[in-house]
Each structure stands twice: as C-alpha cells, then as structure tokens.
Design a protein around this motif. Sequence first.
Motif, PDB file in Angstrom:
ATOM      1  N   SER A  69     -19.310  -2.817   2.016  1.00  7.88           N
ATOM      2  CA  SER A  69     -19.373  -3.910   1.047  1.00  7.88           C
ATOM      3  C   SER A  69     -20.830  -4.179   0.728  1.00  7.88           C
ATOM      4  N   ASP A  85       0.831  -1.205   0.000  1.00  8.69           N
ATOM      5  CA  ASP A  85       0.000   0.000   0.000  1.00  8.69           C
ATOM      6  C   ASP A  85       0.865   1.255   0.000  1.00  8.69           C
ATOM      7  N   VAL A 136      -8.116   5.191  -0.340  1.00 10.37           N
ATOM      8  CA  VAL A 136      -8.874   6.253  -0.988  1.00 10.37           C
ATOM      9  C   VAL A 136      -8.663   7.585  -0.276  1.00 10.37           C
ATOM     10  N   ALA A 150     -11.936  -2.500 -11.054  1.00 10.62           N
ATOM     11  CA  ALA A 150     -12.272  -1.331 -10.252  1.00 10.62           C
ATOM     12  C   ALA A 150     -12.614  -0.190 -11.185  1.00 10.62           C
ATOM     13  N   VAL A 178      -5.604  -1.306  -7.416  1.00 13.01           N
ATOM     14  CA  VAL A 178      -6.364  -1.860  -6.293  1.00 13.01           C
ATOM     15  C   VAL A 178      -6.864  -3.291  -6.527  1.00 13.01           C
ATOM     16  N   GLU A 201     -10.909  -5.656   4.541  1.00 13.16           N
ATOM     17  CA  GLU A 201     -10.611  -5.271   3.165  1.00 13.16           C
ATOM     18  C   GLU A 201     -11.256  -3.931   2.831  1.00 13.16           C
ATOM     19  N   VAL A 202     -12.483  -3.723   3.294  1.00 15.23           N
ATOM     20  CA  VAL A 202     -13.158  -2.447   3.062  1.00 15.23           C
ATOM     21  C   VAL A 202     -12.391  -1.319   3.751  1.00 15.23           C
ATOM     22  N   ALA A 248     -17.740   3.963   3.375  1.00 15.70           N
ATOM     23  CA  ALA A 248     -17.155   2.745   2.814  1.00 15.70           C
ATOM     24  C   ALA A 248     -17.965   1.539   3.286  1.00 15.70           C
ATOM     25  N   ARG A 290      -9.228  -1.254   4.377  1.00 17.65           N
ATOM     26  CA  ARG A 290      -7.989  -1.044   3.620  1.00 17.65           C
ATOM     27  C   ARG A 290      -8.243  -0.178   2.394  1.00 17.65           C
ATOM     28  N   ILE A 291      -9.322  -0.472   1.677  1.00 20.91           N
ATOM     29  CA  ILE A 291      -9.675   0.332   0.513  1.00 20.91           C
ATOM     30  C   ILE A 291      -9.964   1.778   0.921  1.00 20.91           C
ATOM     31  N   LEU A 298      -6.392  -6.796  -3.697  1.00 25.06           N
ATOM     32  CA  LEU A 298      -7.468  -7.430  -2.942  1.00 25.06           C
ATOM     33  C   LEU A 298      -8.095  -8.611  -3.673  1.00 25.06           C
ATOM     34  N   VAL A 346     -14.794  -1.352  -6.246  1.00 24.88           N
ATOM     35  CA  VAL A 346     -13.957  -2.530  -6.491  1.00 24.88           C
ATOM     36  C   VAL A 346     -14.884  -3.740  -6.511  1.00 24.88           C
TER      37      VAL A 346
END
Length: 264
Positions: free
Chosen positions: A182, A88, A230, A119, A110, A222-223, A180, A225-226, A114, A205
């Motif tokens: 999922s 990252d 961002v 994306a 990205v 994971e969310v 953020a 991390r994204i 993951l 993503v």
Amino acid sequence: MLLRVRVALPDRPGSLGQVARTLGVAGADIVQVVVLERLGGRAIDDFTVVWPGGAGVERLRAGLSAMPGVRVDGIWRAIGAPVAGAFDAELLTQIAANPAEGLATLVDTVPALLAADWAMALRVPADWAARGSVGIDVRHGADDMAVLGAVRKRPVPPVLYASWRAPEQLALPEVTPLRARSMTGPDGTRYALAPFGRAGLVLVVARTVDDELPVAAFHATEVDRIAQLVRAAAVIVGDRLDAAAQAPAPRAAQASSEEPASAL
C-alpha cells in the motif's frame, strides 16, 4: 449514502458494542462489520453504514473520537453494496468462465470488493522508478545561483485497462511495485499495488482523496486479499496476460508523477 468507517479500538469485551451504539446514536445504520486486525490489545474494524445523504459526517467522527481509546482511521464513500471475502471465489469463477476477458473482469470488480474508487492494470518496466530526467529547480541570487532541489519526472506506465471511475490524469506512486504493497500518492490518493508476476503487469487499486472525508489507507489484510486475487487470476488467464502486455495500450497515459510517494 454508503460509508465505510475504519476504527481502531481496545480489544476487550464491550468495545465493539459501544462503537456500534455510538454509530447508531449519530444516525448511522450498520450493514456490515469486518475485523481487519486484532493485535496487542487493539483491534481495527471496518463498519459499512448507511448515512443520511444530506448529513455531514463531522458529528459521526466527533462522536467516535470522543470515546476513550478509540481512534478513527478513515471515513469514506463505499461504491456499491458491501461484499465479503466469499465473493472472491465467485469473481475467480467468472474469470475462469471467460479467461479472454479475465483482466477486464478483475479490474472492473475489485473496487467494489474493497470499498475503493477505481482500479487499472498497468505495464510497469522493472526499471521504471529509475527512468526519466532530473530537472533542477534554481533561484537566481545577486551573486550566485542556489540549487533548491531536483524534481524527478518520468512517464506514467501504459494503462492496459481501467475501470469506469478511473481518472484521465494520473499521479502514481514513484516506486516500481516488485511486491504487493500500500502507498500514498503525491496528491494523497491511497493506493494498493499488486504485481501479476509476469510481463510487468501490475494491478493498481485506489481510494481517491476527499476534502471532507479522511480516506483510509489500504490495510495489510486488504493488500493480501488483492495479491491473492491477482495471483489466482494470473494462473487462470495464463499466457493471455503476456499478449495483453504486448498489445498497444488502449488508453494513453497523460501525466507524470513528480514527487516520491510515502510507503505505508
């Protein structure tokens, strides 16, 4: 073939080794293990494995599912070599070195981070989920008209930039991503969405649904991390994001979502 295997298992000594042995017996070569969660006596681990290209994954899933206390949450194809969180910082360094291409760099990179398929960066108005007309599906009876239900239709937000595996026809979740999160789309595609916090820009993503492989949803880690990537990219790119959002979209959206997504 590179696969990502997500397994929920008892969080006790020996459980991880048993899963690893089962994967090896099935023919999988483990190249990476990532612990996503340890909570309440349970753990969720992601195994990245090399799997023989011509072999079906049913015996892999069957072997894991036969283990007491083990649940298979997903098996899906991973694009490219597995990468950990240490990458990252390298990604953000690349964005800082060329902020003018920062949005494209983020979108292109990205998915590999993951084990996702594609994306894209969208411009999503704050009231997007409430827009659009409502069509009524009706059935004619002998004496009356029975209303079966309303089907919401609205335009897909403009796509500002998309990675090379992104589809032309989109069926996005029907929720304005104010945070953020999922989600699962109408067609079963797994999404992670993270707003940039300016100009209505949102990073999407996706892991595409597969008839043979049970694709896992994006885990909360994971969310997060994204979302962190961002937020950091938004600070580095700065006002260029506002300019990108105001520019004509280079790729026209061509589909409408017709069913509400189910939040995970």
